[in-house]
Design a protein around this motif. Structure first.
Motif, PDB file in Angstrom:
ATOM      1  N   PRO A 175       0.836  -1.203   0.000  1.00  0.00           N
ATOM      2  CA  PRO A 175       0.000   0.000   0.000  1.00  0.00           C
ATOM      3  C   PRO A 175       0.871   1.254   0.000  1.00  0.00           C
ATOM      4  O   PRO A 175       1.974   1.258   0.569  1.00  0.00           O
TER       5      PRO A 175
ATOM      6  N   ARG B 175      -4.134   1.206  -2.837  1.00  0.00           N
ATOM      7  CA  ARG B 175      -3.962  -0.220  -2.602  1.00  0.00           C
ATOM      8  C   ARG B 175      -2.859  -0.768  -3.506  1.00  0.00           C
ATOM      9  O   ARG B 175      -2.553  -0.181  -4.541  1.00  0.00           O
TER      10      ARG B 175
ATOM     11  N   TRP C 272      -8.697  -1.460   5.511  1.00  0.00           N
ATOM     12  CA  TRP C 272      -7.992  -2.206   4.470  1.00  0.00           C
ATOM     13  C   TRP C 272      -6.709  -2.853   4.953  1.00  0.00           C
ATOM     14  O   TRP C 272      -6.322  -3.926   4.425  1.00  0.00           O
TER      15      TRP C 272
END
Length: 493
Positions: free
Chosen positions: A424, A463, A488
């Motif tokens: 990320p 992401r 996430w």
């Protein structure tokens, strides 16, 4: 336990997934049933979205060098079919109807590169990463436990077992892993027999290039001379696995084209049908599916390869996060949620293409009307072009206070360097101290990068697969940023 993840299948999808996992610090082994590469004709290129993904992993120069060996046949093909003498702005085709998207649609450039060449390129990359790829290793059984999967394998040296935390089936449309794990695979049965081939035609009987709908079906010749595709609506082949002969190809091409074309030599050939199916879920316990193992459909537009590569990018970082223990509980299930919907659209558009390929009068009337709409309605063309190229994908990513949220991030200065690893990235484009302070709690798994100023965005959370989980325009909402990071990428340290 022997290894974190076993990937079954050393095609492009399995190789990319293995690289994503390894770069994220996960131990992975690839098992491949075959001992030599399958030379049957497959996809002829990668679309713009896949180009971007692979370039961001540092493979852009390698892909360009490999593609240079295959010439500019696609440009010549679209130039001829555009009728203007200039190359069309190619956005794919829909049932053989070329799409020329509006100038307002950002279509990243595709690359004409045979699937086997891409597979060799990815194989070399995987070897550099030190990932074991075991040829001649066929999965024959599996047993799931609470904490591991036991995989039974047939090899030339006798049977063996491998214990792993997760098993991913990337072993194609007839996936052994999918069958052994008993994934439901609903869909529609085939109505057609098709051929893809690279062959040599006798110049004494020329075959027009381009896509052609005829009384017996549909055929395409190009973009390179001798590259042909045929579709006939007389049901599926009696034996899909029998070798494809020169005589069989010649007769099929003669039937569909209405010419006395002569096939003098066959370099590569494969049959296909419009069998269209999708696994009901992409995960059962510790067994997952990606690529053709999860979804099969006709090969129109080379969508299968590109959807599979995006499957691998979506799954890789989520599975790595789960193996490392910091992924939120629902993270791995979001792989099915996000990618099942994308492949479902591909299945629908290929079924729709079959519907307007049929040679009956009603289907041909629909095809003619559809062709007129494509030329007259720019919005419709953009819609189909976006869908075929995967440009319209937008994942659920919490409150959408910014237009980039849930979408694939376009190329920005410095982004390719920031994404060499499947990690990320929290990008600060406005030199915000608050963003840096928040990022500190996730610094073990999220990279903080300063990127040049860009209009309309001051910070964004990216992401590893290139999609935006959170973005800000103006003063960043640090509460929303913390929530996105937690959702996430797990709890802070």
């Amino acid at each position: 336990m022997d290894i974190d993840v076993v990937v079954a299948g050393a095609g492009p999808v399995g190789l990319l997934l293995a690289a994503e996992l390894s770069l994220a610090g996960v131990s992975v082994t690839v098992l491949e049933r075959l001992t030599e590469q399958n030379q049957a004709l497959k996809a002829g290129g990668i679309n713009g979205r896949s180009n971007q993904l692979l370039a961001r992993r540092g493979l852009g120069a390698r892909i360009a060098a490999a593609a240079a060996k295959y010439g500019d046949g696609a440009a010549a093909f679209t130039r001829e079919r555009s009728g203007t003498g200039r190359p069309a702005r190619f956005g794919g085709h829909f049932a053989g109807l070329l799409l020329n998207p509006a100038s307002t649609l950002d279509v990243p450039p595709a690359t004409a590169l045979p699937q086997q060449a891409l597979e060799r390129l990815l194989g070399a990359w995987v070897a550099e990463l030190g990932i074991p790829v075991l040829a001649g290793h066929e999965v024959t059984g599996l047993r799931q436990g609470t904490d591991e999967v036991t995989v039974r394998v047939r090899t030339s040296g006798g049977p063996k077992t491998i214990r792993c935390a997760y098993l991913v089936g990337c072993d194609g449309g007839r996936s052994t892993v999918r069958k052994l794990a008993e994934f439901a695979f609903p869909g529609t049965d085939p109505l057609t027999t098709g051929y893809q081939a690279a062959l040599t035609l006798d110049p004494a009987v020329p075959l027009p290039t381009g896509w052609h709908a005829t009384e017996r079906g549909l055929y395409a010749h190009g973009p390179k001379p001798g590259r042909i595709l045929t579709v006939e609506f007389a049901g599926p082949p009696a034996d899909r696995d029998a070798p494809v002969t020169r005589a069989e190809l010649q007769e099929a091409l003669r039937r569909v084209s209405g010419t006395d074309v002569i096939v003098s030599e066959v370099e590569s050939a494969a049959r296909f049908t419009d069998n269209t199916r999708q696994a009901a879920t992409y995960r059962i316990g510790r067994v997952l599916l990606a690529g053709d193992a999860a979804h099969v459909h006709p090969p129109f537009g080379g969508q299968g390869l590109n959807v599979g590569l995006q499957d691998a990018a979506n799954l890789g970082w989520k599975l790595a996060a789960t193996v490392h223990g910091w992924g939120p509980r629902e993270l791995l299930d979001s792989y099915t949620t996000e990618r099942h919907a994308v492949a479902g659209q591909v299945l629908e558009n290929t079924r729709a293409q079959i519907a307007i390929m049929r040679p009956d009068p009603h289907s041909r009337a629909m095809r003619a009307l559809f062709a007129q709409l494509l030329e007259a309605d720019v919005t419709l063309t953009d819609l189909l072009g976006s869908r075929l190229q995967g440009l319209d994908v937008r994942y659920e990513a919490g409150p959408r206070s910014h237009p980039l949220t849930g979408r694939y991030l376009p190329d920005l200065p410095g982004l390719e360097d920031a994404m060499r690893l499947p990690r990320p990235v929290l990008a600060d484009l406005g030199d915000s101290a608050e963003v840096g302070d928040v990022a500190d709690g996730w610094s073990d798994r999220v990279d903080l990068r300063r990127l040049p100023e860009t209009p309309g965005v001051t910070a964004l959370l990216l992401r590893p697969d290139g999609y935006v989980a959170w973005a800000a325009d103006g003063t960043p909402d640090t509460t929303a940023l913390r929530e996105a990071l937690t959702n996430w990428f797990g709890e802070p340290r």
